[in-house]
Enzyme design. Structure first.
Site: not given
Ligand SMILES: Cc1ncc(COP(=O)(O)O)c(C=O)c1O
Lengths: 421, 150
Positions: A138, A215, A218, A241, A379
């Site tokens: 992401h 990270d 998900q 999430k 993203c």
């Molecule tokens: C794999 C992953 N990493 C990071 C993020 C970023 O999360 P946040 O927007 O809640 O900071 C997301 C959210 O879309 C994600 O799916």
């Protein structure tokens, strides 16, 4: 009317898992029609809906306990502090973290990763070094590392994905070099749903003495997480999430790192004493929480983690896997469909394109039938580029989705095929 | 809420399937590129002029049905127009998709562009229809930059 007197039925392991019951009983937002159709919410990877237990916890906090934390000696401040710190303990239990001091509240995954990059990263990564990520990431797990590398004169390297959307342990190992000083990868991919072999990747890096940042944005809603078993150094996730509120998330880090890392931001809360000449920083985790925190958010997150734990993440994962199998078979059988991401181990995501129609047209047509999906690059533009498409349609599942939801998705896609066929 | 068929009218589906003037012009008098970072849609517009009259206009690019049809219908509408007429049509089209057909004066004849009347009911899709128009406008104003929707 206050909502605090209303009876909230809480889920428990002793009742059989039934998504339709949970949906109807616990998720008020899902009880509505969109364009005259039953709402079918399949955009869970973007954000999940909130159970009554979470909404109620936040309302109760504001109606009864609101005050600043760690400051006052009055009753409300003690209650607010207690609520906030209880939530921290819930996060600790949820992640399997050895100590509650290792849990830092952040705005979400993005802020957690930025925190690590701009403190730990800046100390560990130097000119000529490498930071390794994967081809699945992401933007939140790309850009902070890119910024770090630019600032330090280091290089961002990428362990590639294959045609299935899998980073094999061989590809990951081959990307680790003498110069790699830090590794960051997603536990579960948001664009494709691929579950990375996090334990194996971590072991490969640790063998070479390289610290690992995971990270978990998900993974948190779909997998049982145990940071001690994973062996990583940092783990980040977002509340929204995993059925919690937006604007709150957490970073777990090994105490030894957190103790030696410089602070992230300066301000109140993170200090022990301040003079114009010198500041003595607070102990961990408070050293990393400058300013009045998102107290209600943390309490809501605690309620969300309690909610999913009461149901059981294993049962949630099994249910979502059934939905994924059903959706993969039914959607995959439609004419002109190409599934993007066919890893053998996936969680909760079906990403695809349709020959005759652009993802945005599909998204609009499905929305007219009450079916909410994501159409876009999620993203994760490098993933889209790998597959040579500007965008995909992504249906992503949560604990309250049912077979009926999948049928509505498939019926909507059949209409798309009819309109554009 | 409007019916889906108001958005995806036959003309739009037809132009999406068989876009007109979907080609490059080798040495165009004017050209510009457009990009929608939200969905990744890209479009390039080419124009040939004689004096201040548009004698040829074409496009290339990949996008959704609304953006492809908008580009295709636009190229047909603009051919033969003066720069002033093109600007006036841009203004009318912009009003049509952002404010809806009722915002336009009665005496304006949009011709085939009227098939985009439904877009206004789908706020998320307005940029799909308008990107190519902003792009051609940049080309006609001789701004050699990429137009983005954001
Ligand atoms: C794999 C992953 N990493 C990071 C993020 C970023 O999360 P946040 O927007 O809640 O900071 C997301 C959210 O879309 C994600 O799916």
């Amino acid at each position: 009317m206050t909502t605090s007197n209303r009876e909230i039925v809480r889920p428990s392991r002793s009742e059989p898992f039934d998504a339709a019951t949970l949906r109807a009983r616990d998720f008020p937002i899902l009880n509505q029609e969109i364009h005259g159709h039953r709402l079918v919410y399949l955009d869970n990877a973007a954000t999940s809906q909130k159970p009554r237990a979470v909404i109620e916890a936040i309302t109760r906090y504001y109606e009864h306990d609101n005050a600043n934390v760690h400051r006052g000696v009055h009753t409300l401040s003690e209650r607010a502090t207690h609520g906030y710190e209880t939530a921290r303990a819930r996060v600790q239990a949820f992640l399997g973290a050895p100590s509650v001091k290792e849990i830092i509240f952040t705005r979400g995954t993005s802020e957690a990763i930025n925190l690590v990059a701009s403190t730990f990263g800046h100390e560990r990564v130097d000119t000529g070094d490498e930071v390794l990520i994967t081809g699945l990431e992401h933007h939140s797990n790309i850009v902070p590392w890119q910024m770090l590398c630019r600032a330090r004169g280091a290089k961002l390297t990428v362990a590639p994905i294959d045609q299935r959307g899998v980073v094999t342990p061989e590809a990951f190992a081959a990307a680790l070099t003498e110069k790699t000083k830090l590794v960051a990868f997603s536990h579960v991919s948001n664009a494709l749903g691929t579950i990375n072999p996090a334990e194996q990747f971590t072991a490969l890096a640790r063998e070479r003495g390289i610290p690992v940042v995971i990270d978990g944005a998900q993974a948190a809603p779909h997998l049982k997480i145990d940071v001690a078993a994973l062996g990583c150094d940092f783990y980040a996730f977002s509340g929204h999430k995993v059925y919690g509120p937006t604007g709150i998330g957490a970073l777990w880090g090994k105490a030894e790192h957190l103790e030696s890392m410089p602070p992230y931001q300066g301000g109140g809360e993170m200090i022990r004493s301040v003079t114009f000449e010198e500041t003595i920083y607070n102990t961990i985790p408070h050293k990393f929480e400058a300013g009045t925190p998102n107290i209600a958010g943390a309490i809501g997150l605690g309620a969300a983690l309690e909610y999913v734990s009461a149901i059981g993440l294993d049962r949630i994962a099994a249910h979502e896997d059934e939905l994924l199998q059903q959706a993969t078979a039914a959607v995959g059988a439609l004419p002109g469909i190409e599934l993007k991401g066919t890893a053998p181990h996936k969680a909760g995501v079906l990403s695809f394109t349709l020959a005759a129609a652009h993802p945005h047209d599909i998204g609009t047509i499905l929305d007219q039938r009450g079916v909410a999906v994501r159409a876009g690059h999620h993203c994760a533009q490098p993933v889209m580029e790998f597959f040579g498409v500007p965008a995909t349609v992504r249906a992503s599942f949560g604990l309250y989705n049912t077979s009926e939801d999948i049928e509505a998705l498939v019926a909507g896609l059949q209409e798309v095929v009819k309109v554009f066929g | 809420m409007s019916e889906l068929s108001d958005l995806y009218q036959e003309v739009i589906l037809d132009h999406n399937k068989r876009p007109r003037n979907f080609r490059t012009i080798e040495t165009p008098d004017r050209e510009a590129k457009g990009y929608n970072p939200l969905c990744g849609d890209k479009v390039a517009v080419y124009v040939n002029l004689e004096g201040d009259r548009i004698v040829d206009v074409s496009f290339q690019g990949a996008g959704c049905a609304i953006s492809t049809a908008s580009a295709s219908v636009m190229t047909e509408a603009l051919r033969g127009m003066t720069l002033a007429e093109a600007e006036a049509l841009f203004q009318s089209f912009h009003k049509l998709v952002t404010e809806g057909p009722l915002a336009l004066p009665d005496d304006i004849d949009l011709g085939k562009l009227a098939v985009f009347s439904g877009v206004h009911d789908y706020p998320a899709r307005v940029k799909c229809a308008s990107l190519v128009w902003h792009t051609v406008r940049a080309a006609l104003e001789n701004q050699n930059k990429t137009v983005t929707t954001e």
